[in-house]
Design an enzyme around this catalytic site. Structure first.
Site, mmCIF file in Angstrom:
data_model
loop_
_atom_site.group_PDB
_atom_site.id
_atom_site.type_symbol
_atom_site.label_atom_id
_atom_site.label_comp_id
_atom_site.label_asym_id
_atom_site.label_seq_id
_atom_site.Cartn_x
_atom_site.Cartn_y
_atom_site.Cartn_z
ATOM 1 N N TYR A 110 11.453 21.887 8.535
ATOM 2 C CA TYR A 110 13.038 22.111 9.696
ATOM 3 C C TYR A 110 12.285 22.249 10.887
ATOM 4 C CZ TYR A 110 13.862 26.639 8.156
ATOM 5 O OH TYR A 110 13.704 27.768 7.761
ATOM 6 N N ARG A 158 0.680 -0.930 -0.231
ATOM 7 C CA ARG A 158 0.081 0.239 0.486
ATOM 8 C C ARG A 158 0.797 1.258 -0.003
ATOM 9 N NH1 ARG A 158 -2.822 -0.769 5.298
ATOM 10 N NH2 ARG A 158 -0.801 -1.708 5.881
ATOM 11 N N ASP A 194 22.052 36.186 1.173
ATOM 12 C CA ASP A 194 23.084 34.847 1.743
ATOM 13 C C ASP A 194 24.777 34.859 0.524
ATOM 14 O OD1 ASP A 194 21.627 34.132 2.700
ATOM 15 O OD2 ASP A 194 20.550 32.557 1.782
ATOM 16 N N ASN A 247 8.774 24.480 10.046
ATOM 17 C CA ASN A 247 9.003 25.795 8.579
ATOM 18 C C ASN A 247 8.735 24.767 7.515
ATOM 19 O OD1 ASN A 247 9.488 28.811 10.140
ATOM 20 N ND2 ASN A 247 11.142 27.947 10.786
ATOM 21 N N HIS A 250 23.115 29.942 7.257
ATOM 22 C CA HIS A 250 22.066 31.308 8.337
ATOM 23 C C HIS A 250 22.489 30.134 10.089
ATOM 24 C CE1 HIS A 250 19.378 31.687 4.814
ATOM 25 N NE2 HIS A 250 20.579 32.464 4.509
ATOM 26 N N LYS A 273 18.324 22.365 15.081
ATOM 27 C CA LYS A 273 17.655 22.697 14.043
ATOM 28 C C LYS A 273 17.496 21.218 14.091
ATOM 29 C CE LYS A 273 18.020 26.848 11.452
ATOM 30 N NZ LYS A 273 18.393 27.740 10.100
ATOM 31 N N HIS A 327 23.925 26.904 9.146
ATOM 32 C CA HIS A 327 23.141 25.812 8.796
ATOM 33 C C HIS A 327 22.785 26.124 7.239
ATOM 34 C CE1 HIS A 327 19.636 24.121 6.991
ATOM 35 N NE2 HIS A 327 19.754 22.883 7.437
#
Length: 195
Positions: free
Chosen positions: A136, A23, A174, A53, A66, A76, A123
């Site tokens: 996350y 299934r 960034d 998030n 970050h 995280k 990260h």
């Protein structure tokens, strides 16, 4: 769930137990009880997640590297629910024996792996598939005034993002982060970031 310790202390890979049959499949993507039972003894403290998030990105998107500055530091727990990403945690704790080193892991919709990124780490991730949906959990709320980052394109970090430079898609924000050599970290290995 299976917990795999990596080359950097407290950076963990988590493989959930998958139950599959004709299934399809089923697994618990998160259980606070099991997380406390299996992860807290490794870390030496519990983690209480307060925010989830999700992002969707196309091939070549690179997000990071970050972190949130104290007193709003974040751990995280990340996973990719569609597609594939290369996910990376970089140790940015002053005085750490692994300062500037990283752990990279491929997270995909097929392997169902999760990656735990502790406080004191930057990260980021790169999208390896046509599209990717990335989720996350964070143990601190988002505080835009505490945003921080180091350059995701810093060659000194030695990260093979598996994305050709001409295919990389970064936000304007960034592209402006410092290289590690020019970075004054707000984290110290001597300070307990979980107090």
């Amino acid at each position: 769930m299976e917990v795999i310790q990596t080359a950097i202390k407290d950076v963990l890979i988590i493989n959930p137990q998958i139950f599959d049959d004709a299934r399809g499949y089923f697994f618990e993507s998160f259980s606070q009880r099991e997380f406390n039972e299996k992860i807290a003894p490794i870390l030496g403290h519990t983690i209480n997640f307060v925010q989830d998030n999700e992002s969707m990105s196309s091939y070549g998107v690179m997000r990071g590297l970050h972190f949130q500055r104290p007193p709003f530091t974040q751990s995280k727990l990340v996973r990719c629910v569609k597609g594939a990403v290369l996910d990376v945690a970089v140790d940015i704790r002053k005085g750490s024996p692994t300062y500037g080193q990283h752990v990279a892991v491929e997270l995909t919709e097929d392997n169902h792996r999760q990656f735990f990124v502790p406080r004191g780490f930057a990260h980021g991730f790169a999208v390896l598939s046509k599209t990717a949906v990335f989720q996350y959990k964070c143990d601190e709320f988002y505080h835009p005034e505490a945003d921080g980052g180091i350059s995701i394109l810093d060659d000194s970090l030695g990260i093979d993002w598996r994305i050709p430079t001409d295919k990389a898609l970064l936000s304007e924000k960034d592209t402006k982060h410092s290289l590690l050599k020019d970075f004054d970290s707000p984290f110290d290995i001597q300070v307990d970031l979980y107090k």
